[in-house]
Design a protein around this motif. Structure first.
Motif, PDB file in Angstrom:
ATOM      1  N   LYS A 230       0.828  -1.208   0.000  1.00 23.51           N
ATOM      2  CA  LYS A 230       0.000   0.000   0.000  1.00 23.51           C
ATOM      3  C   LYS A 230       0.865   1.262   0.000  1.00 23.51           C
ATOM      4  O   LYS A 230       0.555   2.241  -0.701  1.00 23.51           O
ATOM      5  CB  LYS A 230      -0.940  -0.013   1.202  1.00 23.51           C
ATOM      6  N   ALA A 231       1.941   1.252   0.774  1.00 24.95           N
ATOM      7  CA  ALA A 231       2.842   2.406   0.803  1.00 24.95           C
ATOM      8  C   ALA A 231       3.482   2.626  -0.562  1.00 24.95           C
ATOM      9  O   ALA A 231       3.617   3.762  -1.029  1.00 24.95           O
ATOM     10  CB  ALA A 231       3.923   2.202   1.869  1.00 24.95           C
ATOM     11  N   LEU A 232       3.857   1.525  -1.208  1.00 24.45           N
ATOM     12  CA  LEU A 232       4.456   1.615  -2.545  1.00 24.45           C
ATOM     13  C   LEU A 232       3.487   2.250  -3.531  1.00 24.45           C
ATOM     14  O   LEU A 232       3.850   3.188  -4.249  1.00 24.45           O
ATOM     15  CB  LEU A 232       4.840   0.211  -3.012  1.00 24.45           C
ATOM     16  N   ARG A 233       2.247   1.779  -3.556  1.00 24.49           N
ATOM     17  CA  ARG A 233       1.272   2.268  -4.515  1.00 24.49           C
ATOM     18  C   ARG A 233       0.825   3.699  -4.210  1.00 24.49           C
ATOM     19  O   ARG A 233       0.447   4.443  -5.118  1.00 24.49           O
ATOM     20  CB  ARG A 233       0.052   1.335  -4.543  1.00 24.49           C
ATOM     21  N   GLN A 234       0.900   4.090  -2.942  1.00 21.92           N
ATOM     22  CA  GLN A 234       0.505   5.445  -2.546  1.00 21.92           C
ATOM     23  C   GLN A 234       1.653   6.446  -2.618  1.00 21.92           C
ATOM     24  O   GLN A 234       1.451   7.636  -2.367  1.00 21.92           O
ATOM     25  CB  GLN A 234      -0.066   5.413  -1.127  1.00 21.92           C
ATOM     26  N   GLY A 235       2.839   5.971  -2.964  1.00 21.79           N
ATOM     27  CA  GLY A 235       3.987   6.862  -3.079  1.00 21.79           C
ATOM     28  C   GLY A 235       4.579   7.289  -1.750  1.00 21.79           C
ATOM     29  O   GLY A 235       5.244   8.330  -1.673  1.00 21.79           O
ATOM     30  N   ASP A 236       4.366   6.491  -0.702  1.00 19.31           N
ATOM     31  CA  ASP A 236       4.917   6.797   0.611  1.00 19.31           C
ATOM     32  C   ASP A 236       6.354   6.289   0.669  1.00 19.31           C
ATOM     33  O   ASP A 236       6.640   5.217   1.198  1.00 19.31           O
ATOM     34  CB  ASP A 236       4.059   6.142   1.704  1.00 19.31           C
TER      35      ASP A 236
END
Length: 303
Positions: A230-236
């Motif tokens: 999720k962090a990867l896809r959200q750019g975190d």
């Protein structure tokens, strides 16, 4: 097959994928009850598609009877909630037989493994893949790795010859070559990251448009791997960097100590969190007690 082609493509294009380990009793027999519980747990944790009897599931060490049991158990437990993909491979007759058993069990697709041969030319690999893919009505993902690596034009040729080929799973990690294939073949196929411990390549995959990958570590750290995805896809980027530094880099260093640990450590991890699946079968070997202790500390720290 309970899902449409579009539904399968969507599930493979967006969401975290995973390969459950295969449960074995202390005597080394397939444990259908434990495996069924594991499949339910996987679905509850939010994977978008499940790949059974894959590399992490020791496909290479399973009998055909065990394979049929695995496919049936997975389909029964999943009950249409997400697509179920099973593996096929080895010789052409064997791979075609695996496809028939998967169809009879009601799975949604096939992950076609490389042929069982030490060396083979690209045109021979294409003929092998065509013979298997065109023998089944199931949707197929081609696993591009080992002695079955195809270049961009070869993948394009295979896609043209096989309408039910819907995806390419990368098991090499050559980002330049994969980018060439994606730009050459385009959205005719779905592209999946599939190197061992794919999270370590996830940023590079995403940069060329590969949104999904298969996570073996999900078998024992589903919350962490899902948070990472999720962090990867959200750019975190801060979260992505932290998880890679704290877990995936040290895990990969441990994994690289011995051939086959990409599978063996996953079974060890499952045992450490209280979801044992037995030991790996030879020719793989389990980690040492000292290595299990290292993995245990890594799990505790990352949690």
């Amino acid at each position: 097959m309970t899902h449409t082609v579009d539904q399968i493509r969507q599930a493979l294009s967006d969401g975290l994928l995973s390969f459950p380990i295969t449960d074995l009793t202390p005597e080394g027999r397939f444990d259908v009850d434990s495996y069924s519980d594991r499949i339910e747990w996987f679905v509850d944790q939010g994977v978008s598609s499940i790949f059974v009897a894959g590399g992490t599931g020791e496909f290479f060490s399973l009998s055909m009877d065990e394979y049929a049991q695995i496919c049936k158990a997975a389909v029964d437990v999943v009950a249409g909630r997400i697509p179920v993909i099973a593996s096929a491979g080895k010789s052409i007759p064997d791979a075609q037989a695996y496809c028939r058993m998967a169809e009879e069990a009601g799975v949604d697709g096939i992950l076609l493994m490389p042929p069982y041969l030490t060396e083979c030319p690209a045109d021979g690999v294409i003929k092998y893949a065509e013979a298997v893919i065109n023998s089944t009505s199931l949707q197929v993902v081609y696993y591009n790795r080992a002695n079955g690596v195809l270049d961009a034009e070869s993948v394009k040729s295979l896609a043209s010859a096989c309408p039910n080929l819907i995806g390419l799973k990368d098991g090499v990690g050559n980002i330049a070559a994969l980018n060439d294939t994606i730009k050459t073949v385009g959205d005719r196929l779905v592209y999946i990251g599939g190197v061992p411990t794919a999270e370590i390549f996830a940023e590079a995959y995403l940069s060329i448009g590969v949104n999904t990958y298969s996570s073996a570590v999900f078998n024992f750290m589903p919350e962490m791997t899902m948070a990472f995805y999720k962090a990867l896809r959200q750019g975190d980027q801060a979260a992505v960097t932290r998880i890679i530094q704290d877990f995936f880099i040290p895990f990969c260093r441990l994994r690289d100590r011995k051939k086959g640990y990409a599978v063996s450590l996953i079974k060890a991890g499952a045992d450490l969190i209280g979801r044992p699946a037995g030991d790996v079968r030879a020719p793989l070997t389990m980690p040492t007690e000292a290595e299990k202790a290292e993995l245990s500390e890594l799990i505790k720290a990352s949690r």
